[in-house]
Design a protein around this motif. Structure first.
Motif, PDB file in Angstrom:
ATOM      1  N   UNK A  25      -0.334  11.174  -3.046  1.00 23.57           N
ATOM      2  CA  UNK A  25      -1.129  11.551  -1.873  1.00 23.57           C
ATOM      3  C   UNK A  25      -2.136  10.468  -1.468  1.00 23.57           C
ATOM      4  N   UNK A  26      -2.369   9.518  -2.338  1.00 26.89           N
ATOM      5  CA  UNK A  26      -3.364   8.475  -2.080  1.00 26.89           C
ATOM      6  C   UNK A  26      -2.883   7.545  -0.966  1.00 26.89           C
ATOM      7  N   UNK A  27      -3.796   7.176  -0.094  1.00 31.84           N
ATOM      8  CA  UNK A  27      -3.499   6.260   0.999  1.00 31.84           C
ATOM      9  C   UNK A  27      -4.060   4.892   0.629  1.00 31.84           C
ATOM     10  N   UNK A  28      -3.165   3.961   0.340  1.00 35.26           N
ATOM     11  CA  UNK A  28      -3.579   2.580   0.109  1.00 35.26           C
ATOM     12  C   UNK A  28      -3.622   1.876   1.457  1.00 35.26           C
ATOM     13  N   UNK A  29      -4.720   1.179   1.707  1.00 41.51           N
ATOM     14  CA  UNK A  29      -4.868   0.484   2.991  1.00 41.51           C
ATOM     15  C   UNK A  29      -4.931  -1.021   2.765  1.00 41.51           C
ATOM     16  N   UNK A  30      -4.578  -1.747   3.801  1.00 43.44           N
ATOM     17  CA  UNK A  30      -4.580  -3.200   3.729  1.00 43.44           C
ATOM     18  C   UNK A  30      -5.251  -3.773   4.965  1.00 43.44           C
ATOM     19  N   UNK A  31      -5.730  -4.992   4.796  1.00 49.64           N
ATOM     20  CA  UNK A  31      -6.325  -5.725   5.917  1.00 49.64           C
ATOM     21  C   UNK A  31      -5.681  -7.106   5.959  1.00 49.64           C
ATOM     22  N   UNK A  97       2.615   4.810 -15.390  1.00 50.26           N
ATOM     23  CA  UNK A  97       1.384   4.594 -14.604  1.00 50.26           C
ATOM     24  C   UNK A  97       1.225   3.126 -14.232  1.00 50.26           C
ATOM     25  N   UNK A  98       1.360   2.251 -15.210  1.00 46.60           N
ATOM     26  CA  UNK A  98       1.126   0.825 -14.981  1.00 46.60           C
ATOM     27  C   UNK A  98       2.105   0.254 -13.955  1.00 46.60           C
ATOM     28  N   UNK A  99       3.383   0.538 -14.130  1.00 49.89           N
ATOM     29  CA  UNK A  99       4.390  -0.013 -13.223  1.00 49.89           C
ATOM     30  C   UNK A  99       4.305   0.653 -11.848  1.00 49.89           C
ATOM     31  N   UNK A 100       3.975   1.943 -11.801  1.00 51.82           N
ATOM     32  CA  UNK A 100       3.818   2.632 -10.517  1.00 51.82           C
ATOM     33  C   UNK A 100       2.724   1.970  -9.677  1.00 51.82           C
ATOM     34  N   UNK A 101       1.620   1.638 -10.301  1.00 56.67           N
ATOM     35  CA  UNK A 101       0.519   0.973  -9.598  1.00 56.67           C
ATOM     36  C   UNK A 101       0.990  -0.376  -9.045  1.00 56.67           C
ATOM     37  N   UNK A 102       1.646  -1.148  -9.891  1.00 58.29           N
ATOM     38  CA  UNK A 102       2.133  -2.464  -9.455  1.00 58.29           C
ATOM     39  C   UNK A 102       3.102  -2.347  -8.286  1.00 58.29           C
ATOM     40  N   UNK A 103       4.036  -1.424  -8.380  1.00 61.85           N
ATOM     41  CA  UNK A 103       5.055  -1.301  -7.331  1.00 61.85           C
ATOM     42  C   UNK A 103       4.461  -0.837  -6.005  1.00 61.85           C
ATOM     43  N   UNK A 104       3.481   0.065  -6.059  1.00 62.70           N
ATOM     44  CA  UNK A 104       2.830   0.491  -4.809  1.00 62.70           C
ATOM     45  C   UNK A 104       2.130  -0.691  -4.147  1.00 62.70           C
ATOM     46  N   UNK A 105       1.457  -1.505  -4.963  1.00 64.33           N
ATOM     47  CA  UNK A 105       0.755  -2.666  -4.407  1.00 64.33           C
ATOM     48  C   UNK A 105       1.731  -3.702  -3.853  1.00 64.33           C
ATOM     49  N   UNK A 106       2.812  -3.946  -4.556  1.00 62.61           N
ATOM     50  CA  UNK A 106       3.815  -4.902  -4.071  1.00 62.61           C
ATOM     51  C   UNK A 106       4.422  -4.415  -2.762  1.00 62.61           C
ATOM     52  N   UNK A 107       4.750  -3.125  -2.700  1.00 56.71           N
ATOM     53  CA  UNK A 107       5.323  -2.576  -1.461  1.00 56.71           C
ATOM     54  C   UNK A 107       4.354  -2.681  -0.294  1.00 56.71           C
ATOM     55  N   UNK A 108       3.081  -2.447  -0.545  1.00 59.53           N
ATOM     56  CA  UNK A 108       2.066  -2.476   0.508  1.00 59.53           C
ATOM     57  C   UNK A 108       1.747  -3.900   0.961  1.00 59.53           C
ATOM     58  N   UNK A 109       1.554  -4.790   0.005  1.00 59.16           N
ATOM     59  CA  UNK A 109       0.996  -6.112   0.299  1.00 59.16           C
ATOM     60  C   UNK A 109       2.027  -7.215   0.488  1.00 59.16           C
ATOM     61  N   UNK A 110       3.206  -7.061  -0.107  1.00 59.30           N
ATOM     62  CA  UNK A 110       4.178  -8.154  -0.119  1.00 59.30           C
ATOM     63  C   UNK A 110       3.498  -9.465  -0.526  1.00 59.30           C
ATOM     64  N   UNK A 111       2.847  -9.466  -1.691  1.00 62.44           N
ATOM     65  CA  UNK A 111       2.091 -10.654  -2.113  1.00 62.44           C
ATOM     66  C   UNK A 111       3.017 -11.800  -2.522  1.00 62.44           C
ATOM     67  N   UNK A 112       2.455 -12.975  -2.581  1.00 61.61           N
ATOM     68  CA  UNK A 112       3.214 -14.114  -3.087  1.00 61.61           C
ATOM     69  C   UNK A 112       3.481 -13.939  -4.575  1.00 61.61           C
ATOM     70  N   UNK A 113       2.587 -13.233  -5.260  1.00 61.25           N
ATOM     71  CA  UNK A 113       2.723 -12.994  -6.698  1.00 61.25           C
ATOM     72  C   UNK A 113       1.770 -11.881  -7.084  1.00 61.25           C
ATOM     73  N   UNK A 114       2.167 -11.069  -8.059  1.00 61.48           N
ATOM     74  CA  UNK A 114       1.301 -10.011  -8.578  1.00 61.48           C
ATOM     75  C   UNK A 114       1.632  -9.777 -10.038  1.00 61.48           C
ATOM     76  N   UNK A 115       0.589  -9.508 -10.820  1.00 61.46           N
ATOM     77  CA  UNK A 115       0.776  -9.053 -12.201  1.00 61.46           C
ATOM     78  C   UNK A 115      -0.272  -7.998 -12.499  1.00 61.46           C
ATOM     79  N   UNK A 116       0.073  -7.112 -13.422  1.00 59.39           N
ATOM     80  CA  UNK A 116      -0.875  -6.114 -13.896  1.00 59.39           C
ATOM     81  C   UNK A 116      -0.777  -6.064 -15.416  1.00 59.39           C
TER      82      UNK A 116
END
Length: 155
Positions: A25-31, A97-116
């Motif tokens: 239900x959480x809404x992750x936002x980006x700028x 939990x750990x991988x879910x957080x990473x995947x939500x951020x990757x889907x939202x941000x499409x970063x050049x690189x991410x690690x958690x």
């Protein structure tokens, strides 16, 4: 506060926002990233992350460190705090939990690189550390050590 069009879509920053009942239900936002022409590392540290064991309902605690090299988007930090807080009543194993957080951020941000790094405190005498990374970090970026020592107990 500002008329910058990059911030017009933000719905949580600057207003009272309740903690979401669940991560789904959480809404992750980006700028928009105003420095997208530069490679740099952004770090978020959540030393008091909590979730619930899905089997016993007992609380689990972790120290999370999220590093990413943004491309066009940055995560809005209040929405990230609310997202992480939504796990407080969420039952899932440490790995999920750990991988879910990473995947939500990757889907939202499409970063050049991410690690958690999810450094989970012991339950039943066994600490579980969970690490996720999208690939090799850009060679031009200084990526510091996450600085969380391995669990040593009382010793």
């Amino acid at each position: 506060m500002t008329d910058d069009p990059r911030f017009q879509s933000l719905s949580q920053l600057g207003s009272a926002t309740a903690l979401p009942a669940a991560p789904e239900e959480a809404v992750l936002e980006r700028v928009g990233n105003g420095q997208s022409d530069v490679d740099y590392c952004v770090r978020f540290t959540a030393p008091e992350f909590t979730s619930l064991c899905p089997m016993t309902g007992q609380p689990d605690f972790a120290h999370l460190v999220i590093d990413y090299v943004p491309d066009q988007w940055l995560v809005e930090s209040k929405s990230l705090k609310l997202f992480l807080g939504s796990f407080r009543n969420h039952g899932a194993f440490h790995e999920d939990c750990t991988v879910m957080i990473a995947r939500r951020l990757v889907d939202l941000l499409e970063p050049r690189w991410l690690r958690i790094g999810g450094y989970w405190y012991p339950r039943g005498g066994i600490p579980i550390d969970v690490f996720y990374q999208t690939g090799a970090a850009p060679a031009s970026v200084w990526i510091p050590d996450q600085g969380v020592p391995p669990y040593r107990g009382r010793g």
